[in-house]
Structure formats: C-alpha cells, structure tokens
Design a protein around this motif. Structure first.
Motif, PDB file in Angstrom:
ATOM      1  N   TYR A  78     -10.447  -1.281   5.984  1.00 42.94           N
ATOM      2  CA  TYR A  78      -9.891  -2.238   6.942  1.00 42.94           C
ATOM      3  C   TYR A  78      -8.482  -1.891   7.402  1.00 42.94           C
ATOM      4  N   GLY A  79      -7.954  -0.747   6.955  1.00 41.43           N
ATOM      5  CA  GLY A  79      -6.660  -0.290   7.434  1.00 41.43           C
ATOM      6  C   GLY A  79      -5.497  -1.207   7.075  1.00 41.43           C
ATOM      7  N   VAL A  80      -5.515  -1.752   5.884  1.00 42.01           N
ATOM      8  CA  VAL A  80      -4.411  -2.594   5.425  1.00 42.01           C
ATOM      9  C   VAL A  80      -3.699  -1.871   4.281  1.00 42.01           C
ATOM     10  N   GLY A  81      -2.487  -2.308   3.973  1.00 40.72           N
ATOM     11  CA  GLY A  81      -1.735  -1.716   2.879  1.00 40.72           C
ATOM     12  C   GLY A  81      -2.396  -1.986   1.545  1.00 40.72           C
ATOM     13  N   GLU A  82      -2.176  -1.073   0.600  1.00 40.92           N
ATOM     14  CA  GLU A  82      -2.814  -1.210  -0.711  1.00 40.92           C
ATOM     15  C   GLU A  82      -2.340  -2.446  -1.465  1.00 40.92           C
ATOM     16  N   GLU A  83      -1.057  -2.796  -1.351  1.00 38.41           N
ATOM     17  CA  GLU A  83      -0.555  -3.990  -2.035  1.00 38.41           C
ATOM     18  C   GLU A  83      -1.186  -5.259  -1.465  1.00 38.41           C
ATOM     19  N   GLU A  84      -1.306  -5.313  -0.140  1.00 38.23           N
ATOM     20  CA  GLU A  84      -1.942  -6.472   0.498  1.00 38.23           C
ATOM     21  C   GLU A  84      -3.405  -6.570   0.079  1.00 38.23           C
ATOM     22  N   ALA A  85      -4.099  -5.426   0.095  1.00 36.98           N
ATOM     23  CA  ALA A  85      -5.506  -5.413  -0.302  1.00 36.98           C
ATOM     24  C   ALA A  85      -5.650  -5.832  -1.763  1.00 36.98           C
ATOM     25  N   LEU A  86      -4.773  -5.338  -2.631  1.00 37.90           N
ATOM     26  CA  LEU A  86      -4.846  -5.693  -4.050  1.00 37.90           C
ATOM     27  C   LEU A  86      -4.660  -7.193  -4.242  1.00 37.90           C
ATOM     28  N   GLY A  87      -3.694  -7.777  -3.560  1.00 31.79           N
ATOM     29  CA  GLY A  87      -3.474  -9.221  -3.671  1.00 31.79           C
ATOM     30  C   GLY A  87      -4.678 -10.018  -3.205  1.00 31.79           C
ATOM     31  N   ASP A  88      -5.257  -9.612  -2.071  1.00 37.75           N
ATOM     32  CA  ASP A  88      -6.427 -10.317  -1.538  1.00 37.75           C
ATOM     33  C   ASP A  88      -7.641 -10.174  -2.456  1.00 37.75           C
ATOM     34  N   VAL A  89      -7.862  -8.968  -2.969  1.00 35.48           N
ATOM     35  CA  VAL A  89      -9.007  -8.730  -3.855  1.00 35.48           C
ATOM     36  C   VAL A  89      -8.849  -9.541  -5.136  1.00 35.48           C
ATOM     37  N   ARG A  90      -7.647  -9.547  -5.705  1.00 34.91           N
ATOM     38  CA  ARG A  90      -7.424 -10.310  -6.933  1.00 34.91           C
ATOM     39  C   ARG A  90      -7.665 -11.800  -6.708  1.00 34.91           C
ATOM     40  N   GLU A  91      -7.180 -12.318  -5.606  1.00 34.25           N
ATOM     41  CA  GLU A  91      -7.373 -13.742  -5.307  1.00 34.25           C
ATOM     42  C   GLU A  91      -8.857 -14.064  -5.136  1.00 34.25           C
ATOM     43  N   PHE A  92      -9.571 -13.208  -4.405  1.00 40.74           N
ATOM     44  CA  PHE A  92     -11.002 -13.423  -4.180  1.00 40.74           C
ATOM     45  C   PHE A  92     -11.782 -13.351  -5.494  1.00 40.74           C
ATOM     46  N   LEU A  93     -11.464 -12.360  -6.333  1.00 36.19           N
ATOM     47  CA  LEU A  93     -12.167 -12.224  -7.605  1.00 36.19           C
ATOM     48  C   LEU A  93     -11.859 -13.382  -8.542  1.00 36.19           C
TER      49      LEU A  93
END
Length: 104
Positions: free
Chosen positions: A67-82
């Motif tokens: 999705y072309g987003v930064g790794e920190e942003e993706a990590l935060g979103d993935v952690r919240e979703f999980l």
C-alpha cells in the motif's frame, strides 16, 4: 481504540481455530458463533497473512510494500488491527519455545 492486549513486533499471530471464513465478492467474511466481520483491502491482506510463521513486523512490511505506506505507520495499524481481532477471539498468538542450544 482501547485494548488490554498489545502485540509486539516479534510476536507471531495466527488465525484462531474454529473461525469460519467465507469469500464474498472477493472479500473475506469471518465469523465465530453469531458474530461476523467483513474484511477487505489491507484488513484482508493482514488476515490472510496470519499463517503462524510470520511475525507482526513481517506482516506490517507486507502492508507497507503493498500500500506504499511507511513501515512505522503500517506497524501501528497492523498492531491495532491484530489487537482488535485478538480481543474478538479471531486471532491467537503462537508460543515459540527457545531453540535448544548445543552443550559447550
């Protein structure tokens, strides 16, 4: 979102047993008992990546690349979703035992 569960980047998530998964017009419909959740886009990619081998960090790297987003942003979103999925009983955490070491 407030959650009592907080996954670490090195944690290994997997889909919980007993969760029904149906494909509906290209999306995933997942459910336990009488509750269902429709997953599409990044949520679908995250859920389909939960194979019990990939870490949270590795899943977030997939999201960042796709999705072309930064790794920190993706990590935060993935952690919240999980965290949300784990709170609903849809995801559980793999416990990795330490590798036995050779005697000196």
């Amino acid at each position: 979102m407030t959650s009592t569960i907080r996954c670490r980047p090195e944690a290994v998530p997997r889909r919980s047993l007993g969760v029904r998964v149906r494909r509906v017009k290209g999306d995933f419909l997942i459910g336990v008992e009488d509750k269902a959740l429709l997953l599409s886009g990044p949520a679908q990619l995250i859920y389909s990546s939960l194979d019990g081998a990939r870490t949270v960090s590795e899943v977030s790297q997939l999201i960042a690349e796709e999705y072309g987003v930064g790794e920190e942003e993706a990590l935060g979103d993935v952690r919240e979703f999980l965290d949300d999925l784990a709170g609903r009983g849809l995801v559980e955490w793999v416990v990795r035992l330490p590798n036995p070491t050779s005697a000196p």
